[in-house]
Design a protein around this motif. Structure first.
Motif, short mmCIF file in Angstrom:
data_model
loop_
_atom_site.label_atom_id
_atom_site.label_comp_id
_atom_site.label_asym_id
_atom_site.label_seq_id
_atom_site.Cartn_x
_atom_site.Cartn_y
_atom_site.Cartn_z
N GLN A 11 14.23 -19.96 45.64
CA GLN A 11 14.75 -21.16 46.31
C GLN A 11 13.70 -21.74 47.26
O GLN A 11 13.59 -22.96 47.43
CB GLN A 11 16.04 -20.82 47.06
CG GLN A 11 17.24 -20.63 46.14
CD GLN A 11 17.46 -19.20 45.72
OE1 GLN A 11 16.55 -18.38 45.72
NE2 GLN A 11 18.70 -18.88 45.35
N ALA A 12 12.92 -20.85 47.89
CA ALA A 12 11.83 -21.32 48.77
C ALA A 12 10.80 -22.11 47.97
O ALA A 12 10.31 -23.15 48.42
CB ALA A 12 11.18 -20.13 49.47
N ALA A 13 10.47 -21.63 46.78
CA ALA A 13 9.50 -22.34 45.93
C ALA A 13 10.04 -23.69 45.49
O ALA A 13 9.32 -24.69 45.47
CB ALA A 13 9.14 -21.48 44.72
N LEU A 14 11.34 -23.75 45.14
CA LEU A 14 11.97 -25.01 44.77
C LEU A 14 11.86 -26.01 45.93
O LEU A 14 11.51 -27.17 45.75
CB LEU A 14 13.44 -24.77 44.42
CG LEU A 14 14.24 -25.95 43.87
CD1 LEU A 14 13.84 -26.26 42.43
CD2 LEU A 14 15.75 -25.66 43.93
N PHE A 15 12.12 -25.51 47.15
CA PHE A 15 12.05 -26.34 48.35
C PHE A 15 10.61 -26.77 48.63
O PHE A 15 10.34 -27.94 48.95
CB PHE A 15 12.63 -25.55 49.53
CG PHE A 15 13.10 -26.41 50.66
CD1 PHE A 15 14.30 -27.10 50.57
CD2 PHE A 15 12.36 -26.52 51.83
CE1 PHE A 15 14.74 -27.91 51.62
CE2 PHE A 15 12.79 -27.31 52.89
CZ PHE A 15 13.98 -28.01 52.78
N GLY A 16 9.68 -25.81 48.51
CA GLY A 16 8.28 -26.10 48.78
C GLY A 16 7.66 -27.06 47.78
O GLY A 16 6.70 -27.76 48.09
#
Length: 496
Positions: A245-250
């Motif tokens: 989810q962090a990668a999606l956000f980033g």
């Protein structure tokens, strides 16, 4: 100096990165941790080693760049999801090695929970099939194995959680009043959280025999969680996101229909579905993408692959075909194609869209013509084939055709793999300038909570294209390769 830090606690290493307002990396330090394989199918980490590495890389990154904790506006945490720790509330000591997301020991518990209802028994509530991947059954396994632990848990003496909970508790004081919490993205990976209420489902918690007192408080992903101690003394810890989810956000995929694929130890394709929870009928997961404090949660569809970069590590460590993971591309380029050799890395069973814990890895199509290069190429191609399976399922579930796929993670430096991925998908594959978007996403979450970035528009403005691969393969060849891959996958089934 105003900067934001991110702890990126992954499956094989822990990193601390510091970013400026433009999303540029100002400082970084990284340490690997040991992988423990006590039995076939078991994968464990030492939670104390991970904690020690986390404290060390924070110190190393700050010191190396001439910074102090006072230079940080906030810190965010991104973590390997589903990896589960149980520890003593009074001493802070883990009661068992952390059980890693790849571990398959909970297969018996999964079968018992599924019963006659099958693997989708709790999918309507959790968005997940019953699978060894998820965290709740790992807690149940520890309590089942040791009656003494169950007694301590029922007395309220133990804490349980995923790696984010373990780090947050320790970084905010530990036995001296550390906060025991987890964010909604990580909670959504336990098989214990209701996607609607965004809290523990007490019926599910009871079904797994887990005392509710062990579990962390479920909180939004973006919002102040506590104040750091030790090397982060006084720094607000203001964001937690599971690593994907962090990668999606980033990657700036903040709107419905935008997707990214991360090529790390595993391979994880996520598509933002906005505030709509899209149920999957094609073997994907419905999961929480993010929640800003005081706002509704956003959701995602996810395809999860257990073995991507881990397949290359296997070629290096177990098979001795390469000396360094970076050597795999050169070895794969010694041949023109895969020579009709296919490697299906079902070492921990198959995740999405198959969900078969009975599958095991195979190499098929071997003849005397096959050599090391063909096996290296087949290993790389296996990652692209698995990602293509995910995208097919995602297209069917979401009815969205992607214009392009944003990619990140350690394997995106491999040009051969990225071109093959574009060829298989039939869409452009795009790598950003900052490919380490997991840490960047955690930093954005924390910085947004503290007003360092004003809004999502600020964050999206930082995203820049680094490299683009366009499809160059004909439909006939693509269809042939895909059909041969399907035949190879069929041969992994029913082994256990």
């Amino acid at each position: 100096m105003a900067l934001v830090g991110a702890i990126d606690q992954g499956t094989t290493s822990t990193r601390f990165m510091v970013f400026d307002h433009s999303g540029r990396v100002v400082a970084v330090a990284q340490r690997p941790h040991a992988q423990h394989f006590a039995q076939p199918g078991w994968v464990e980490h030492d939670a104390l080693e991970i904690l020690g590495n986390t404290l060390a890389v924070v110190d190393e990154a700050l010191t190396g760049a001439g910074l102090t904790a006072a230079d940080l506006v906030a810190v965010g945490i991104a973590n390997q999801r589903e990896t589960t720790v149980v520890w003593d509330r009074a001493t802070g000591e883990p009661v068992h090695n952390a059980i890693v997301w790849q571990d398959t020991r909970t297969a018996g518990i999964i079968d018992r929970l599924a019963g006659d209802a099958g693997p989708d028994r709790f999918r309507a509530t959790t968005g997940l099939p019953l699978a060894t991947y998820f965290a709740g059954p790992k807690i149940a396994w520890m309590l089942d194995e040791d009656p003494g632990l169950r007694e301590r848990a029922e007395a309220g003496d133990l804490c349980a959680g995923t790696i984010d909970s373990w780090l947050l508790w320790n970084l905010t004081g530990g036995t001296g009043g550390g906060r025991h919490a987890t964010d909604v993205t990580n909670a959504s990976r336990t098989l214990l959280m209701d996607l609607e209420t965004l809290d523990w489902d007490q019926a599910l918690v009871a079904e797994m025999g887990i005392p509710a007192s062990m579990l962390p408080e479920v909180v939004p992903s973006i919002g102040r969680l506590g104040t750091g101690t030790g090397p982060l003394d006084g720094v607000p810890i203001s964001g937690i996101l599971g690593d994907q989810q962090a990668a999606l956000f980033g990657q700036g995929c903040h709107s419905a229909g935008e997707a990214k694929n991360t090529y790390g130890t595993g391979c994880f394709l996520l598509m933002n579905t906005g505030t709509q929870k899209v149920p999957s009928t094609n073997g994907l997961l419905t999961t929480v993408a993010c929640q800003v404090e005081g706002e509704p949660a956003t959701y995602a569809l996810e395809g999860s692959v257990a073995m991507a970069g881990a397949t290359v590590q296997w070629l290096r460590d177990q098979m001795g075909l390469i000396a360094d993971a970076a050597d795999v591309e050169a070895l794969a380029r010694t041949v023109d194609d895969n020579g009709d050799v296919y490697l299906v890395p079902a070492f921990s069973g198959l995740f999405a869209p198959h969900w078969r814990s009975d599958a095991r890895g195979v190499i098929v199509g071997l003849t005397r013509f096959a050599n090391r290069g063909h096996i290296a190429r087949a290993a790389l191609e296996s990652t692209a084939f698995q990602a293509a399976e995910q995208l097919d399922a995602m297209r069917a579930d979401s009815r969205v055709d992607l214009a392009e796929l944003r990619v990140d993670g350690g394997m995106v430096g491999n040009d051969l793999l990225m071109q093959f991925q574009a060829d298989l998908l039939g869409v452009d594959v795009v790598r950003p300038v900052v490919a380490e978007t997991t840490a960047l996403g955690a930093a954005y979450a924390a910085g947004l909570a503290e007003g360092f970035w004003e809004d999502l528009g600020d964050v999206r403005a930082n995203w820049q294209e680094g490299r683009r691969w366009e499809p160059a393969m004909g439909t006939e060849q693509r269809d042939h390769l895909t059909e041969r891959w399907r035949m190879a996958v069929e041969r992994t089934m029913d082994w256990v």
